[in-house]
Design a protein around this motif. Structure first.
Motif, PDB file in Angstrom:
ATOM      1  N   THR A  42       0.842  -1.199   0.000  1.00 23.68           N
ATOM      2  CA  THR A  42       0.000   0.000   0.000  1.00 23.68           C
ATOM      3  C   THR A  42       0.874   1.245   0.000  1.00 23.68           C
ATOM      4  O   THR A  42       2.033   1.212   0.417  1.00 23.68           O
ATOM      5  CB  THR A  42      -0.920   0.034   1.235  1.00 23.68           C
ATOM      6  OG1 THR A  42      -0.104   0.141   2.406  1.00 23.68           O
ATOM      7  CG2 THR A  42      -1.792  -1.206   1.312  1.00 23.68           C
ATOM      8  N   GLY A  75      -9.722   1.544  -3.292  1.00 17.99           N
ATOM      9  CA  GLY A  75     -10.717   1.021  -2.366  1.00 17.99           C
ATOM     10  C   GLY A  75     -10.136   0.115  -1.303  1.00 17.99           C
ATOM     11  O   GLY A  75      -8.927  -0.057  -1.179  1.00 17.99           O
ATOM     12  N   HIS A  76     -11.056  -0.475  -0.514  1.00 18.68           N
ATOM     13  CA  HIS A  76     -10.672  -1.369   0.571  1.00 18.68           C
ATOM     14  C   HIS A  76      -9.886  -2.554   0.016  1.00 18.68           C
ATOM     15  O   HIS A  76     -10.311  -3.214  -0.918  1.00 18.68           O
ATOM     16  CB  HIS A  76     -11.909  -1.859   1.308  1.00 18.68           C
ATOM     17  CG  HIS A  76     -11.592  -2.747   2.471  1.00 18.68           C
ATOM     18  ND1 HIS A  76     -10.980  -2.276   3.603  1.00 18.68           N
ATOM     19  CD2 HIS A  76     -11.771  -4.069   2.654  1.00 18.68           C
ATOM     20  CE1 HIS A  76     -10.816  -3.269   4.452  1.00 18.68           C
ATOM     21  NE2 HIS A  76     -11.295  -4.373   3.897  1.00 18.68           N
TER      22      HIS A  76
END
Length: 129
Positions: A42, A75-76
């Motif tokens: 991430t 998004g998640h």
């Protein structure tokens, strides 16, 4: 521009090392190598790892994605990933080799065709931008 980076280490003893300084190019290279090893991460994790903002990481990813098959997922559960099968240290075909193999591909059939497609897809240069 040179920015501080705290090295990521696997053992507790070396975690307490001092900050080191790296350039933008070195950081981008390190991001690419990290993605080759881990395939996914991430922007938040990368920003902590390299002691820069998430915006800087996003800029680095945009820059890198022009030369490498890097994808972002929103998004998640989203993040930054490197396309399956791509590794920095793999050899690639030059333009003449690629053109010749594409020309030969038109003459092949059956299993030979399938093998040639796999060779071309594995070694063809990536054209991202």
């Amino acid at each position: 521009m040179t920015l501080p980076v705290k090295p990521v280490h696997s053992n507790a003893q070396s975690r307490d090392r001092e900050w080191t300084w790296i350039t933008t190019l070195e950081r981008r290279t390190a991001i690419l190598k990290h993605l080759c090893r881990n395939r996914f991460d991430t922007s938040a994790n990368l920003s902590v790892m390299f002691n820069v903002s998430e915006r800087t990481i996003r800029s680095d990813v945009v820059f890198l994605s022009c030369s490498y098959p890097i994808q972002t997922i929103r998004g998640h559960g989203g993040g930054i990933q490197l396309a399956d099968g791509f590794y920095v240290d793999r050899n690639a075909l030059n333009a003449k080799q690629y053109a010749l193999l594409k020309k030969l591909l038109l003459r092949l059939q059956g299993e030979d065709y399938v093998v040639m497609v796999s060779i071309i897809s594995q070694f063809a240069p990536y054209r991202g931008c």
